[in-house]
Design a protein around this motif. Sequence first.
Motif, mmCIF file in Angstrom:
data_model
loop_
_atom_site.group_PDB
_atom_site.id
_atom_site.type_symbol
_atom_site.label_atom_id
_atom_site.label_comp_id
_atom_site.label_asym_id
_atom_site.label_seq_id
_atom_site.Cartn_x
_atom_site.Cartn_y
_atom_site.Cartn_z
ATOM 1 N N GLY A 1 0.834 -1.193 0.000
ATOM 2 C CA GLY A 1 0.000 0.000 0.000
ATOM 3 C C GLY A 1 0.869 1.244 0.000
ATOM 4 O O GLY A 1 1.958 1.257 0.583
ATOM 5 N N THR B 1 0.510 5.818 -0.403
ATOM 6 C CA THR B 1 -0.154 7.081 -0.754
ATOM 7 C C THR B 1 0.899 8.169 -0.958
ATOM 8 O O THR B 1 0.631 9.355 -0.797
ATOM 9 C CB THR B 1 -1.143 7.506 0.346
ATOM 10 N N ARG C 1 -0.621 11.387 -6.622
ATOM 11 C CA ARG C 1 -0.550 10.537 -5.429
ATOM 12 C C ARG C 1 -0.561 9.060 -5.816
ATOM 13 O O ARG C 1 -1.353 8.628 -6.647
ATOM 14 C CB ARG C 1 -1.716 10.837 -4.489
ATOM 15 N N SER C 2 0.317 8.297 -5.193
ATOM 16 C CA SER C 2 0.400 6.865 -5.456
ATOM 17 C C SER C 2 -0.868 6.169 -4.979
ATOM 18 O O SER C 2 -1.399 6.464 -3.908
ATOM 19 C CB SER C 2 1.613 6.264 -4.745
ATOM 20 N N GLN C 3 -1.352 5.245 -5.802
ATOM 21 C CA GLN C 3 -2.522 4.449 -5.435
ATOM 22 C C GLN C 3 -2.134 3.012 -5.091
ATOM 23 O O GLN C 3 -2.988 2.161 -4.882
ATOM 24 C CB GLN C 3 -3.533 4.452 -6.584
ATOM 25 N N GLY C 4 -0.858 2.758 -5.042
ATOM 26 C CA GLY C 4 -0.349 1.425 -4.755
ATOM 27 C C GLY C 4 1.035 1.294 -5.354
ATOM 28 O O GLY C 4 1.411 2.048 -6.253
ATOM 29 N N HIS D 1 5.654 2.841 -8.379
ATOM 30 C CA HIS D 1 4.368 3.399 -7.975
ATOM 31 C C HIS D 1 3.392 3.461 -9.148
ATOM 32 O O HIS D 1 3.787 3.712 -10.289
ATOM 33 C CB HIS D 1 4.556 4.817 -7.425
ATOM 34 N N SER D 2 2.113 3.272 -8.836
ATOM 35 C CA SER D 2 1.036 3.468 -9.810
ATOM 36 C C SER D 2 0.171 4.623 -9.336
ATOM 37 O O SER D 2 -0.116 4.740 -8.140
ATOM 38 C CB SER D 2 0.177 2.206 -9.934
ATOM 39 N N THR D 3 -0.234 5.481 -10.278
ATOM 40 C CA THR D 3 -1.130 6.585 -9.951
ATOM 41 C C THR D 3 -2.333 6.524 -10.882
ATOM 42 O O THR D 3 -2.432 5.635 -11.724
ATOM 43 C CB THR D 3 -0.426 7.948 -10.116
ATOM 44 N N ALA D 4 -3.230 7.487 -10.745
ATOM 45 C CA ALA D 4 -4.435 7.485 -11.574
ATOM 46 C C ALA D 4 -4.109 7.638 -13.054
ATOM 47 O O ALA D 4 -4.830 7.121 -13.910
ATOM 48 C CB ALA D 4 -5.372 8.605 -11.131
#
Length: 296
Positions: free
Chosen positions: A106, A108, A115-118, A129-132
Amino acid sequence: MSMPAPSTGMIAEPAGAFPQIEFGRTAEGILVACVADTSFAMLPARDGRHYLATGWRIGRPMAEWKRSDFYGHAGELADEAAFRCKVAENAEHQREKRALGRREIGSTANTPWGRSQGATLYAEGVVCHSTAGHGGFHLSAERNRKVHSVLRSRGGWYEEDAGWAIVALTFPHLFTSYERRCAERTIKDSWPDAWEAIFGTILQPGESLEKDRRAFEQRHADDWIVVSAITSDQQPGFVEVVATPGGRRGAGTEERRFLVPSGEYQVGRFGFVVDEARHPVHSGPSSFIGWQGRAR
C-alpha cells in the motif's frame, strides 16, 4: 473452404509447472493461446498480415473465444511460429517474475505523476508506484547513487514509459530476461549517447531510433517533408499533402502543397519525403478546409 476444427493441446511441461501454456483454435479458426490468466490471439490484419493481440481471464473454452475478447496491438507476426515464440517468451517472463518475489504494498506517497494508489516493492529502496494517470520507479538515495551519472535523475524518479529502463539497466537482477531485453532496446532508442558512453561502443544505423531520427533529419534538412495529408476530393487517386522544409513547424515556416499518387503515399518511420520530380506542386482548389481560398 472448410474451417480447421477447433482444437487445443497442452505443451509438454513438468506437472505443476508455472505457467502452463495451452494452444488452440477458436470456432473461427483463429490461433489462440493461454498463459496463466493472459490470453493471446493471432489476429488477421490487412493484406494477409497478422498481429498479436491479448486478453485477460477469458472464462470460456478456447473454441468459444471471439475476436472481441482481445484488445491491443502487440506487434506484427510473420507466421504461426512467431506467434508461438511470443507466447513462450511471455511464459518465461511470468515464470521469472514469480521467482523474483516482487511484493505489492500500500502507498499514498506523492510522486511526480500524482498521489500513489499502490506500489510494487522490487527490493529495498526500489519501488514502482502506480497513480491514476501514470507511474514509475522511485529509488532511495543510496540506490540512486548506483545509476550511471549520464542517466541519473536527481530526485530518483524514473517514469514508466522509458525511464524504467534506466532502473533495469542499473539493477538487472531485479528484472526478468524479457524486461532486460526491452530495457536495452529502450535505452538505445531513447538515450543512444548515454549507451555509447557507458559501454564504449558506437550504435550503427538501425540500432537506435533516436540516432536514426537524427540522421534522417540531417539528410533531409532541405527536403520537403509532409506535415499534413488528406485524400484529395479534387483529384481522385491522389493524396493532397502539406509539406515544409525538413518537416519543420512553427510561425514563419514556408508551406507548400503537393499531390502524391495514393499508391505511393506510404509514410516512413520519420515521415514522407516529397519527390519534387514526381510529385507536382498543387496550387489548385484544396481539400484542406484551412487552405480553401488561400493561394499556393
